[in-house]
Scaffold this active site. Structure first.
Site, PDB file in Angstrom:
ATOM      1  N   THR A 143      45.184  40.833  43.238  1.00  7.29           N
ATOM      2  CA  THR A 143      45.377  42.049  44.038  1.00  7.29           C
ATOM      3  C   THR A 143      46.544  42.892  43.534  1.00  7.29           C
ATOM      4  OG1 THR A 143      44.586  40.813  45.953  1.00  7.29           O
ATOM      5  CG2 THR A 143      45.678  42.904  46.381  1.00  7.29           C
ATOM      6  N   TYR A 185      41.486  32.030  48.270  1.00 10.03           N
ATOM      7  CA  TYR A 185      42.378  33.111  48.671  1.00 10.03           C
ATOM      8  C   TYR A 185      41.842  33.742  49.949  1.00 10.03           C
ATOM      9  CZ  TYR A 185      45.046  37.534  48.239  1.00 10.03           C
ATOM     10  OH  TYR A 185      45.855  38.621  48.467  1.00 10.03           O
ATOM     11  N   ARG A 205      42.263  42.416  53.922  1.00  7.08           N
ATOM     12  CA  ARG A 205      41.609  43.108  52.809  1.00  7.08           C
ATOM     13  C   ARG A 205      40.103  42.863  52.779  1.00  7.08           C
ATOM     14  NH1 ARG A 205      44.658  45.302  48.751  1.00  7.08           N
ATOM     15  NH2 ARG A 205      46.897  44.922  48.841  1.00  7.08           N
TER      16      ARG A 205
END
Length: 295
Positions: free
Chosen positions: A48, A137, A142
């Site tokens: 990211t 993750y 997000r």
């Protein structure tokens, strides 16, 4: 079964750009050296914070090779490899040259909003396809989906190649539930700088840090003090940076840390659209804090 080697301070490495928007490989080289010299325990690339969705396939390959060449085996390297098309991620893992890469970080599928069973099957397929260990993750802010603790623990128990999770749900209760029920070989890694102190105190194995790009020595020291049980000394370091943690993310990530690195003379303050540099008011506040902290 695979064991987690991604412990301590991990750096969610940014991608520096030149003023004309091209990848600044010279600045990236300097930044990798800076991390190695100042206490980083591992690097996390092409995720990211590296603005990976806005990089070309060729750029990603060059960044990977540069980091591998510069690190020369001195630190483990974790590389982002995920998406919301399970088949495509599996094919990428099968076709990518992962020599020099010690593990992959795979984000929860975004936009699709799968069920917990869908998440389980997605990550199981990735674990079976990956030639290197897998770190999950979870970042609901997000992706729009939360990998629940029971699903995380189920994956940890069923998949020998899944070794850890980068937890960025923002829920210490969720983190505690995973740590309480996980197999011993599986670790939780903080994905939220503001919560790293508390998560490590609860049993997390370390952090994949954004602020560490700029302040690896300080954040590394905080985590290592906690590992030794010296929580009061670690808490003092944590409290020095609480305001900075918030400012780094107020205009989006990695806008804040790129502005900070620019002020420190490492990089140009350039991002790729749709991301834009942090606001002047935010930058001014961060600059004042740096002066106060004498960094």
């Amino acid at each position: 079964m695979a064991q987690n080697i991604f412990k301590g301070l991990g750096i969610a490495l940014i991608t520096p750009f030149t003023q004309d928007g091209e990848v600044d490989y010279k600045a990236l080289t300097r930044l990798v050296d800076y991390q190695i010299q100042n206490g980083a325990d591992f690097l996390c690339i092409l995720a990211t914070t590296g603005e990976t969705p806005c990089l070309s396939t060729d750029e990603k390959h060059k960044i990977k090779e540069l980091v591998i060449d510069r690190v020369r085996g001195r630190l483990p390297i974790l590389m982002g490899c995920g998406g919301n098309n399970t088949r495509a991620v599996v094919e990428e893992l099968r076709n990518t040259d992962l020599r020099g890469i010690d593990g992959v970080l795979s984000v929860c599928p975004y936009y699709n909003k799968p069920s917990q069973e869908g998440l389980y099957q997605h990550f199981r397929a990735i674990a079976e396809a990956s030639p290197v260990p897998v770190v999950l993750y979870n970042v609901p802010g997000r992706t729009g989906i939360n990998l629940k603790p029971e699903t995380t623990v189920r994956l940890a128990k069923d998949c020998a190649n899944i070794i850890a999770i980068k937890e960025a749900s923002g829920s210490l209760e969720q983190v505690d539930e995973i740590i309480k029920n996980k197999p011993e070989r599986f670790d939780v890694i903080s994905g939220d700088d503001a919560l790293t102190f508390s998560m490590v105190a609860s049993g997390a194995a370390g952090s994949i840090s954004v602020i560490g790009n700029a302040l690896p020595k300080e954040i590394s020291r905080m985590i290592r003090l906690e590992f030794k049980g010296e929580y009061e000394a670690a808490r003092i370091i944590h409290h020095r940076f609480t305001e900075l943690y918030s400012l780094l993310f107020v205009d989006g990530n990695p806008a804040g840390v790129k502005a900070l690195l620019h002020e420190m003379g490492f990089i140009e303050n350039v991002l790729r659209l749709p991301l834009v540099p942090t606001r002047i008011t935010t930058l001014q506040k961060m600059t004042e804090i740096l002066k106060t902290l004498k960094i």
